[in-house]
Write a protein that holds these residues in place. Sequence first.
Motif, PDB file in Angstrom:
ATOM      1  N   ARG A  75     -29.390  32.978 -12.883  1.00  0.00           N
ATOM      2  CA  ARG A  75     -29.308  31.562 -12.538  1.00  0.00           C
ATOM      3  C   ARG A  75     -28.665  30.848 -13.725  1.00  0.00           C
ATOM      4  O   ARG A  75     -29.159  30.907 -14.844  1.00  0.00           O
ATOM      5  N   LEU A  77     -26.553  29.942  -3.599  1.00  0.00           N
ATOM      6  CA  LEU A  77     -28.004  30.025  -3.555  1.00  0.00           C
ATOM      7  C   LEU A  77     -28.309  31.506  -3.355  1.00  0.00           C
ATOM      8  O   LEU A  77     -27.987  32.086  -2.317  1.00  0.00           O
ATOM      9  N   THR A  78     -28.894  32.129  -4.377  1.00  0.00           N
ATOM     10  CA  THR A  78     -29.038  33.576  -4.442  1.00  0.00           C
ATOM     11  C   THR A  78     -30.504  33.996  -4.432  1.00  0.00           C
ATOM     12  O   THR A  78     -31.396  33.164  -4.654  1.00  0.00           O
ATOM     13  N   PRO A  79     -30.782  35.284  -4.249  1.00  0.00           N
ATOM     14  CA  PRO A  79     -32.145  35.786  -4.364  1.00  0.00           C
ATOM     15  C   PRO A  79     -32.682  35.613  -5.786  1.00  0.00           C
ATOM     16  O   PRO A  79     -31.905  35.445  -6.738  1.00  0.00           O
ATOM     17  N   GLU A  80     -33.987  35.690  -5.939  1.00  0.00           N
ATOM     18  CA  GLU A  80     -34.653  35.528  -7.249  1.00  0.00           C
ATOM     19  C   GLU A  80     -34.150  36.530  -8.294  1.00  0.00           C
ATOM     20  O   GLU A  80     -34.201  36.249  -9.478  1.00  0.00           O
ATOM     21  N   SER A  81     -33.672  37.687  -7.863  1.00  0.00           N
ATOM     22  CA  SER A  81     -33.253  38.738  -8.795  1.00  0.00           C
ATOM     23  C   SER A  81     -31.917  38.446  -9.477  1.00  0.00           C
ATOM     24  O   SER A  81     -31.590  39.062 -10.489  1.00  0.00           O
ATOM     25  N   THR A 137     -31.532  29.554  -7.139  1.00  0.00           N
ATOM     26  CA  THR A 137     -32.335  30.073  -6.041  1.00  0.00           C
ATOM     27  C   THR A 137     -32.734  28.980  -5.063  1.00  0.00           C
ATOM     28  O   THR A 137     -33.253  29.273  -4.001  1.00  0.00           O
ATOM     29  N   ASP A 138     -32.505  27.740  -5.458  1.00  0.00           N
ATOM     30  CA  ASP A 138     -32.822  26.615  -4.575  1.00  0.00           C
ATOM     31  C   ASP A 138     -31.766  25.528  -4.768  1.00  0.00           C
ATOM     32  O   ASP A 138     -30.805  25.713  -5.491  1.00  0.00           O
ATOM     33  N   GLN A 189     -25.138  29.158  -9.983  1.00  0.00           N
ATOM     34  CA  GLN A 189     -25.945  30.110  -9.230  1.00  0.00           C
ATOM     35  C   GLN A 189     -27.382  29.667  -9.374  1.00  0.00           C
ATOM     36  O   GLN A 189     -27.852  29.455 -10.494  1.00  0.00           O
TER      37      GLN A 189
END
Length: 155
Positions: free
Chosen positions: A60, A53-57, A34-35, A32
Motif C-alpha cells: 500500500r 484497490l488491492t487485497p491486504e497482501s 485496500t480501501d 495502491q
Amino acid sequence: LDGTQKIVLVVRGPCAPAALVRLITPGTFVMQATDGAGLDRFAAWDGPGIAALTPESAARFTHDPARGATPWERIAIEFLPARDPRASVGGTSGAQQSEELRQLRQLAARPESPPAPAPSPTTAAASGPAAPAATDPADKLAAWLLAQADLSDLG
C-alpha cells in the motif's frame, strides 16, 4: 495516462504486490490501497492518475506529485509485504514481483547526505598541508603543478 485521465482498478483475487510501481512518473498520481481512503486526494489531483484497490497482501503506497520534486518526497509507503513473493501471479514471476518491490523501496528511500566536498587543490596548496590524494588524473596533475609552483608572492 495523459491529461487529467484517472483510472481506478478494483482487484479481486491475488495480485502482484507492487504492480503499479511501474507507472510512477513525476506528474502521475499512483496509489495502491485496500480501501477508498486517499481517493479524495487522487480525485483532486489535476493530472493523470491510477489507483488500485488491492487485497491486504499487496503493498500500500501513494505517489502524490504535489508532495515534492523528488520521488522520495512524493512516495508514502503504508505497508510492504514482509517476504518477497516466490510464486507467479498471472503472467508475473516471483522474481519480477520482487523487483517491483525493490524498485518501490528504492524510489521511496531518502538519499544519504552527500559527503563534504574535498578541498580543491588551489585551496589545499594555499593552506599549506598536502592535499589528499586525488583519484582523477586531471586532479592529480593539477595538484602536482600547484605543488611545484611557488605561489608565495601572490598573496
